[in-house]
Each structure stands twice: as structure tokens, then as C-alpha cells.
Design a protein around this motif. Sequence first.
Motif, short mmCIF file in Angstrom:
data_model
loop_
_atom_site.label_atom_id
_atom_site.label_comp_id
_atom_site.label_asym_id
_atom_site.label_seq_id
_atom_site.Cartn_x
_atom_site.Cartn_y
_atom_site.Cartn_z
N GLN A 68 50.43 -29.83 70.22
CA GLN A 68 50.56 -28.43 70.60
C GLN A 68 50.71 -28.29 72.12
O GLN A 68 51.53 -27.49 72.60
CB GLN A 68 49.34 -27.65 70.13
CG GLN A 68 49.36 -26.17 70.44
CD GLN A 68 50.36 -25.42 69.59
OE1 GLN A 68 50.40 -25.62 68.39
NE2 GLN A 68 51.16 -24.58 70.21
N ASP A 69 49.94 -29.07 72.86
CA ASP A 69 49.91 -28.92 74.31
C ASP A 69 50.98 -29.72 75.03
O ASP A 69 51.22 -29.51 76.22
CB ASP A 69 48.53 -29.35 74.84
CG ASP A 69 47.41 -28.44 74.32
OD1 ASP A 69 47.72 -27.30 73.93
OD2 ASP A 69 46.25 -28.88 74.31
N ARG A 76 55.12 -35.83 71.69
CA ARG A 76 54.76 -35.17 70.44
C ARG A 76 55.03 -36.10 69.25
O ARG A 76 54.24 -36.20 68.32
CB ARG A 76 55.55 -33.86 70.26
CG ARG A 76 55.20 -32.78 71.25
CD ARG A 76 55.96 -31.49 70.97
NE ARG A 76 55.29 -30.71 69.94
CZ ARG A 76 55.81 -30.43 68.74
NH1 ARG A 76 56.99 -30.91 68.40
NH2 ARG A 76 55.14 -29.71 67.88
N ILE A 142 52.38 -28.60 62.21
CA ILE A 142 52.36 -28.41 63.67
C ILE A 142 53.59 -29.04 64.30
O ILE A 142 54.25 -28.45 65.15
CB ILE A 142 51.07 -29.02 64.29
CG1 ILE A 142 49.84 -28.24 63.82
CG2 ILE A 142 51.15 -29.00 65.81
CD1 ILE A 142 48.53 -28.85 64.26
N ASN A 145 56.53 -27.04 64.00
CA ASN A 145 56.36 -25.72 64.62
C ASN A 145 56.19 -24.59 63.60
O ASN A 145 56.58 -23.45 63.85
CB ASN A 145 57.54 -25.40 65.55
CG ASN A 145 57.60 -26.35 66.74
OD1 ASN A 145 56.58 -26.58 67.40
ND2 ASN A 145 58.77 -26.90 67.01
N LYS A 148 50.38 -23.08 64.64
CA LYS A 148 49.76 -23.50 65.89
C LYS A 148 48.54 -24.38 65.57
O LYS A 148 47.90 -24.22 64.53
CB LYS A 148 49.30 -22.29 66.70
CG LYS A 148 50.43 -21.33 67.08
CD LYS A 148 51.32 -21.94 68.16
CE LYS A 148 52.35 -20.91 68.65
NZ LYS A 148 53.25 -21.50 69.68
N ALA A 149 48.22 -25.29 66.47
CA ALA A 149 47.05 -26.14 66.27
C ALA A 149 45.78 -25.30 66.32
O ALA A 149 45.68 -24.35 67.11
CB ALA A 149 47.01 -27.22 67.34
#
Length: 484
Positions: A68-69, A76, A142, A145, A148-149
Motif C-alpha cells: 500500500q505504501d 510492490r 491489495i 488495487n 486498501k490495506a
Amino acid sequence: MLFNSVSFAVFLPIVFVLYWFFTNRNLKLQNGLLLVSSYFFYACWDWRFMFLLLFSTLLDYFTGLKMQDSQNQKHRKIWFWLSIIINLGFLGVFKYYNFFAESFAESVSHFGWQVSPLMLSVILPVGISFYTFHGLSYVIDIYKNRIKAERNFVDYAVFVSFFPLLVAGPIERATHLLPHIKKQRTFDYAKAADGLRQILWGLFKKIVIADNCAEYANYIFNNSADMNGSTLVLGALFFTFQIYGDFSGYSDIALGTARLFGIELLRNFAFPYFSRDIAEFWRRWHISLSSWFKDYLYIPLGGSKGGNWMRIRNTFIIFLVSGFWHGANWTFIVWGLLHALFILPSIIMKTNRNNLEIVAHGRIFPTLKEFLQIFITFSLAVFAWIFFRAENIEHAISYINGIFSPSIFSYPKFEGMENAWTKLVLILLFLLIEWQGRENQYALEGMKRISSKSARWFSYIIILLIIYFYGNFGETVEFIYFQF
């Protein structure tokens, strides 16, 4: 801790009272209590595997946050594949290592090579397939997409380990369950009463139908070489109702228990034995697993977009993987392959979406055509269940050869046959109740619409009396799907 045990009958009311009367409707306290209760519930099986569950939860929680970050697609992807490989690695070691090692040794022996592979003496952690699939779907969603985490670790841990579904499903999705976990919950009497009603029906399925059928199915399958054809047919029928009563009974208890805490789980069964074709059967049997494979395997493989060849290829892959998911034995793979073959005509002729509504919707009786379709579909399912239940392929083939012999026209005969007739009557009663309630979420759901309170309670008491007098209480029998 088994749903049909005294310990669970003590555990559930304690958690229920603490949840609604001592958390002051505080969501954080409620979820914290559910997490502690879930880990205690799991530790009652084997406390050592509680740490494997915790590791799997931490892995996917932090993987989700890292994906997510991260602004770098390469990073990713690294985190994504790290989670996938570790999760499937643990599942492979605990569930499939010995199977592959034995299969490899047997294969090379045909070339004159003798190999003695190292075998692992490990217990399969109960529920590992289910909570692993929870984590995999979360990580995949996640990465794609879709969600969201989750940053609240307690909420995510409850999603993975919520005790009603922890050891045998249904296989939940973060998109469905996490919103329920994060939403403020207040006690709803109607919802709780409905939960108890579904628990009651689940216990009837397990204790009266499944456990009684198990006694005869086990005896006949274990002594199949000494049985005549008609007795072997009876054994296959007993197992057919055993596995349905056992697994759908577990799901009913799980859904009903979750509803006591104000949480709705995914429906897992929708009267599959009333299906008119195999495609409909798989829309109604173990729904959460079928939909999981559809969303995370079938569609990514191309789904139905590439014409008949791609549809057939993807269908066979799904059913073979589904069979393998159920256990490390060639019998499960053959079981999956058979269902792929059974569904093939409807795939080719594009009739697999013909029967979307429940049979005889709005009517008391099915048409003759519908009855024959149900009978044929049910017979195909029974035939495939023989492989599912057999010890190995040789046992299944021997069992089937025994059925298709002249002795199939003789009277069923085995030790306990006299008592078996009572169980067959109970199965018939069970089918009638299921048929009457087939348009609901579960068979007894319609009782809440009976205006007379005394009539409702009279029905509940009758079911409880049947459970008391005809339930199999000889020993507490584990649910079949705990081994998967």
C-alpha cells in the motif's frame, strides 16, 4: 473445540455475554474480545499451531502495508510474491510434502530406481487451507488495487481468525468481512434469534444426519470387499448425506454463531442436492471456495473470453486444483476430474447458466423433467463421492466394480441393517424439510414468519427431541472438512 461439544456449549455463551454486556458497545473492546476468543478457540486444538496462524496473519498484514505504501511497482511485486510464496510454501510443506515425496518415489521405481524419500511426521494444522486462502485473497486484492490495506492489526487479525469460520470456512473476503468487523455493532434480537435457529438446524444436520450416516458409511467402505452391490450403493448414499450434513451443518453453525455477534458471513451452501445440472451443483456447493477459485484463478486464466477451448481448459484447471485443495491423495484429483467431465457438456453447449434460480420456484412440486434432472445430477455426485471417500484409487475402482455386479439386485445386507432403516427415514424427513425451505437462506429460516409463537416453539422442541433421541452421541465426531 468442536461445535458439537460440551466445551463449545460453555464457551459460546460466555463469549456472548462478555461481548454484549461487558464491552459497553465499544468496538475496539468487542474486536479485541473476538480476537482473544478466536485464538483461545484455536489453541484448544493444539496451542503450538497458534503461532503458525499468528505468523501467517503478521506476514499478510505487513505485506499489505508495504504494498500500500510503496510507490514503486517493482517493490510492490516483490512484497506480493514474497507473501504468495511463503503462504503456499507453508501449505505445501504441511499438506502436500509427503504426497509429492511418495509420488516421486513411486514414479522413479517404474524405471528401476529405488528412492527412500525423507518423510515428515507432522500433524496437518487444522484450518490451514482456510486461513491461508483468507490471507491470499487479501494480498491479491491489495495488489490489484481492489481494496486498501487494513492498518488496524486487531481488525485484520479478527478477519483472518474469527472463530466461527476459522477451521472450516466459509472462506471470507476482506471486501465482505472487514466492513462488518469495522462497523459499530449493536444487539439485534431478531438477528440473534435467527442465528440460534440456524445453529439448531446445523446441529440437526451434524448430529442426526451426518454422524449417523458416518457410522454406516464407514462400516460399508471399510468392509466393501465383503458387501454386495446394493449394500455398496447404500454406503455411497450414506456418505453422500454424511458429507453434506457434516459440512453444510458446520457452515450453518458458523453463520448462525457469527450472527449472534452481529456479523454476517458468506453463504456456503444453497441446497446443492436439488440441482438440475453439475454447473448448478457447483454454484450451490461450497460456494465460498467455488467463487474464490473463479475470482482468483479462473478469471485471471482468461475465464470464458477465449472461446470453447479456453473455457474447457480453464474449467479443467479449476476442478483439478479444487480436487487437490481437498487433500494430498489421487482420489481427490480424480474426484475433481470427474466433475470437470460431468460439467463439460454444459460448457460446450453453453447451458451452464441455465439454472440460476432454485428448482420449482414458487411451486410445491418439480416437473417430471426437473425431477429427472435432479436425479441424474444427484447420481453423478454420488458416483464421484465414491472416489472422495475411498482410501485410494484401487479401493474406489474395486468399490465401483462391486456396485456394477449382479449382486446389485440383491437385498442390502450388513451388520446393523435393521437400525439403518430408521436412519433412512430420518434422511427422508431431512430432505422434506430442506425441500420445503429451499427458497430461503437455510431450511428453517421460514419459521420466523410463522405468526404463532407457540407453533414456532413446538417445532423447535420437536427438532430438539429428534436430536436427543436419534442423534449420534456415542462419541464427539470431528467435522470432515477439518482435515482439509
